[in-house]
Design a protein around this motif. Sequence first.
Motif, PDB file in Angstrom:
ATOM      1  N   UNK A 250       0.835  -1.201   0.000  1.00  0.00           N
ATOM      2  CA  UNK A 250       0.000   0.000   0.000  1.00  0.00           C
ATOM      3  C   UNK A 250       0.873   1.257   0.000  1.00  0.00           C
ATOM      4  N   UNK A 251       1.881   1.231   0.833  1.00  0.00           N
ATOM      5  CA  UNK A 251       2.770   2.387   0.939  1.00  0.00           C
ATOM      6  C   UNK A 251       3.548   2.594  -0.369  1.00  0.00           C
ATOM      7  N   UNK A 252       4.074   1.499  -0.904  1.00  0.00           N
ATOM      8  CA  UNK A 252       4.859   1.561  -2.135  1.00  0.00           C
ATOM      9  C   UNK A 252       4.003   2.106  -3.281  1.00  0.00           C
ATOM     10  N   UNK A 253       2.739   1.674  -3.314  1.00  0.00           N
ATOM     11  CA  UNK A 253       1.856   2.109  -4.403  1.00  0.00           C
ATOM     12  C   UNK A 253       1.450   3.568  -4.244  1.00  0.00           C
ATOM     13  N   UNK A 254       1.165   4.007  -3.029  1.00  0.00           N
ATOM     14  CA  UNK A 254       0.729   5.407  -2.888  1.00  0.00           C
ATOM     15  C   UNK A 254       1.892   6.370  -3.052  1.00  0.00           C
ATOM     16  N   UNK A 255       3.091   5.919  -2.712  1.00  0.00           N
ATOM     17  CA  UNK A 255       4.253   6.813  -2.837  1.00  0.00           C
ATOM     18  C   UNK A 255       5.031   6.600  -4.138  1.00  0.00           C
ATOM     19  N   UNK A 256       4.608   5.652  -4.959  1.00  0.00           N
ATOM     20  CA  UNK A 256       5.362   5.283  -6.173  1.00  0.00           C
ATOM     21  C   UNK A 256       6.828   5.069  -5.799  1.00  0.00           C
ATOM     22  N   UNK A 257       7.046   4.222  -4.811  1.00  0.00           N
ATOM     23  CA  UNK A 257       8.393   4.063  -4.268  1.00  0.00           C
ATOM     24  C   UNK A 257       8.835   2.604  -4.278  1.00  0.00           C
ATOM     25  N   UNK A 258       9.186   2.085  -5.465  1.00  0.00           N
ATOM     26  CA  UNK A 258       9.596   0.681  -5.532  1.00  0.00           C
ATOM     27  C   UNK A 258      10.783   0.359  -4.609  1.00  0.00           C
ATOM     28  N   UNK A 259      11.607   1.366  -4.298  1.00  0.00           N
ATOM     29  CA  UNK A 259      12.764   1.050  -3.442  1.00  0.00           C
ATOM     30  C   UNK A 259      12.325   0.560  -2.070  1.00  0.00           C
ATOM     31  N   UNK A 260      11.133   0.955  -1.635  1.00  0.00           N
ATOM     32  CA  UNK A 260      10.651   0.457  -0.350  1.00  0.00           C
ATOM     33  C   UNK A 260      10.238  -1.012  -0.442  1.00  0.00           C
ATOM     34  N   UNK A 261       9.815  -1.426  -1.620  1.00  0.00           N
ATOM     35  CA  UNK A 261       9.515  -2.845  -1.808  1.00  0.00           C
ATOM     36  C   UNK A 261      10.823  -3.638  -1.811  1.00  0.00           C
ATOM     37  N   UNK A 262      11.828  -3.103  -2.494  1.00  0.00           N
ATOM     38  CA  UNK A 262      13.132  -3.771  -2.516  1.00  0.00           C
ATOM     39  C   UNK A 262      13.649  -3.935  -1.089  1.00  0.00           C
ATOM     40  N   UNK A 263      13.528  -2.888  -0.293  1.00  0.00           N
ATOM     41  CA  UNK A 263      14.080  -2.992   1.052  1.00  0.00           C
ATOM     42  C   UNK A 263      13.252  -3.947   1.917  1.00  0.00           C
ATOM     43  N   UNK A 264      11.944  -3.984   1.692  1.00  0.00           N
ATOM     44  CA  UNK A 264      11.106  -4.981   2.385  1.00  0.00           C
ATOM     45  C   UNK A 264      11.585  -6.410   2.052  1.00  0.00           C
ATOM     46  N   UNK A 265      11.853  -6.652   0.786  1.00  0.00           N
ATOM     47  CA  UNK A 265      12.240  -8.009   0.356  1.00  0.00           C
ATOM     48  C   UNK A 265      13.612  -8.389   0.906  1.00  0.00           C
ATOM     49  N   UNK A 266      14.486  -7.414   0.943  1.00  0.00           N
ATOM     50  CA  UNK A 266      15.812  -7.679   1.491  1.00  0.00           C
ATOM     51  C   UNK A 266      15.709  -8.060   2.972  1.00  0.00           C
ATOM     52  N   UNK A 267      14.883  -7.325   3.692  1.00  0.00           N
ATOM     53  CA  UNK A 267      14.659  -7.670   5.107  1.00  0.00           C
ATOM     54  C   UNK A 267      14.023  -9.042   5.250  1.00  0.00           C
ATOM     55  N   UNK A 268      13.113  -9.338   4.339  1.00  0.00           N
ATOM     56  CA  UNK A 268      12.455 -10.646   4.379  1.00  0.00           C
ATOM     57  C   UNK A 268      13.506 -11.758   4.244  1.00  0.00           C
ATOM     58  N   UNK A 269      14.390 -11.599   3.267  1.00  0.00           N
ATOM     59  CA  UNK A 269      15.424 -12.619   3.057  1.00  0.00           C
ATOM     60  C   UNK A 269      16.347 -12.697   4.274  1.00  0.00           C
ATOM     61  N   UNK A 270      16.644 -11.540   4.875  1.00  0.00           N
ATOM     62  CA  UNK A 270      17.517 -11.533   6.051  1.00  0.00           C
ATOM     63  C   UNK A 270      16.834 -12.228   7.232  1.00  0.00           C
ATOM     64  N   UNK A 271      15.557 -11.946   7.449  1.00  0.00           N
ATOM     65  CA  UNK A 271      14.824 -12.588   8.547  1.00  0.00           C
ATOM     66  C   UNK A 271      14.703 -14.086   8.294  1.00  0.00           C
ATOM     67  N   UNK A 272      14.561 -14.440   7.037  1.00  0.00           N
ATOM     68  CA  UNK A 272      14.503 -15.869   6.714  1.00  0.00           C
ATOM     69  C   UNK A 272      15.844 -16.543   7.036  1.00  0.00           C
ATOM     70  N   UNK A 273      16.932 -15.884   6.706  1.00  0.00           N
ATOM     71  CA  UNK A 273      18.253 -16.449   6.979  1.00  0.00           C
ATOM     72  C   UNK A 273      18.434 -16.678   8.482  1.00  0.00           C
ATOM     73  N   UNK A 274      18.025 -15.691   9.282  1.00  0.00           N
ATOM     74  CA  UNK A 274      18.107 -15.862  10.738  1.00  0.00           C
ATOM     75  C   UNK A 274      17.248 -17.046  11.193  1.00  0.00           C
ATOM     76  N   UNK A 275      16.035 -17.081  10.703  1.00  0.00           N
ATOM     77  CA  UNK A 275      15.125 -18.187  11.037  1.00  0.00           C
ATOM     78  C   UNK A 275      15.781 -19.531  10.691  1.00  0.00           C
ATOM     79  N   UNK A 276      16.359 -19.587   9.500  1.00  0.00           N
ATOM     80  CA  UNK A 276      16.942 -20.844   9.030  1.00  0.00           C
ATOM     81  C   UNK A 276      18.147 -21.256   9.880  1.00  0.00           C
TER      82      UNK A 276
END
Length: 592
Positions: free
Chosen positions: A523-549
């Motif tokens: 929602x935030x990425x779409x209203x702000x036209x800010x794909x970089x926030x999606x990129x940073x979300x995904x990077x955090x997701x991968x990092x949290x997954x690595x910790x979990x793993x």
Amino acid sequence: MAPVTSLTASVHQRLATALSAALPEADADPLLRRSDRADFQANGILALAKKAKANPRELATQVVARVESGDVIKDIEVSGPGFLNITITDRAITQNLAARYTDTDGRLGIPYAKHPGTTVIDYAQPNVAKEMHVGHLRSAVIGDAVVQILEFTGENVVRRHHIGDWGTQFGMLIQYLDEHPHELDHKAAAEDTAASGEEAMSNLDRLYKAARKLFDADEEFKTRARRRVVDLQAGDPHTLATWQRFVDESKIYFFSVFEKLDMEIRDPDIVGESGYNDMLDETCRLLEESGVAVRSEGALCVFFDDIKGTDGEPVPLIVRKSDGGYGYAATDLSAIRDRVFNLKANTLLYVVDARQALHFRMVFETARRAGWLNDDVKALHLAFGTVLGKDGKPFKTREGETVRLVDLLEEAIDRATAVVREKDTQHQLSEEEIAERGAQVGIGAVKYADLSTSASRDYKFDLDQMVSLNGDTSVYLQYAYARIQSILRKAGEAKPTAHPELDLAAAERALGLHIDGFAETIEEVATEYAPHKLASYLYQLAALYTTFYDKCPVLKADTPAQVENRLFLCDLTARTLHRGMALLGIRTPERL
Ligand code: ARG
């Protein structure tokens, strides 16, 4: 399937209800944030109490007393001068994720926007008979991501590729081609888009140089060429037909580059400058009649109080030149009318180099004065910065020339292919697979590097960094995805299944809450036209997954139920990564 209410939304709702019960007159936003201390923190009470002249800690205590915890909130406590710390139950986390998991259409339970409108987005706009360079890369990559993201939210998106296909330079080209009609013939088979594209560009380039040379050397050719400009503008059929050959030849080239970029560009969406030709006279008439534009030294101009040159003289927007010719401003103003009145847009987006900011400022202000833009119909220049070389200067070849986009993409693919080959120590991939993965990793790397910094900033084009396996790169994300797929393949009989009755480890909760936050990010990425926030979300997701793993064994977990629940977390992480990467235009290969 019905959208899933995110935990954030559900906690927000509960707090807002409690707040307005405790403070009836307030427009109660609890300002909920993810937090390190608990799962969420609500920071809004302080300001609300201040406004109501109430004691913040007392108000916070009242909210805690009134809040409906349900089976969602495990713990809520007042902290500091009036903050709230909120902890979610493990059960609610798993149940929420399970609901997202059953959503098989790939939306992961994410709702559509409440009030979708029509957005016309102007992006990927190369110029006819010219090589594409690194600036065209940014417009295409950012624009395509914004298109995907907006469409995902349910917005009606109209794509426009405003290619540079009009102007006096075509007189010389048309005249030359008429005199040398075979210059654009092809040898490559039409099916081979890459070869045809290369050939098309080299034809155009050769023709351009030859025409230029003749134009500079031969006065009679120059006269003939100038006459062709007049013929073109007058719509002479034969001249138009020759001009069309340039457009068609250029499209062969454009399409080959976009294919390499793994990007869908549709022919009907290519509406270049020439597409507004029939509107130019009327645009000028409307502007002049309404007094928005005035004649100045024979030209039709729009003036602005706050736009002046270095000499202090006003710099006008020239809508029609004194010789009657139309330029970039006239086509853009006509395009606005088309987009607003024919395409019925509410929002006009322009993904264009920041160096054109003044042009768009003047064009938008003119359109506003004319009443074509207003509070309900807005235009926005989504300006992007310059691509820099490793030395921090605008990206150039060693010879000081602008870098050809195709060369740059080729090099990225070569580097990525080497990385893929090197990583494949067990020799599990065939040559064909290596090439395919190399392209997906290489193009992904280029796109991700572009999308992971905010568009308005300049960024350094550094291939070593882009294809690095550690760090904020697409390859890192692609490997996280592929690793999950490999675990799922190894799971054998065990199937990913949610078990809401299980207690969760800290790393599982952190991962789960982040996955749940995908909806808010979109929602935030779409209203702000800010794909970089999606990129940073995904990077955090991968990092949290690595910790979990690292912390939580999956296939060797204590109980069969835990194995299934962790597989479920793995699979949902992968699906979220896949969806998010796809919105950025990046592939997620199943094996790497
Ligand atoms: N073709 C232009 C260029 O290469 C970009 C066009 C931008 N769009 C527009 N509506 N003016 O710089």
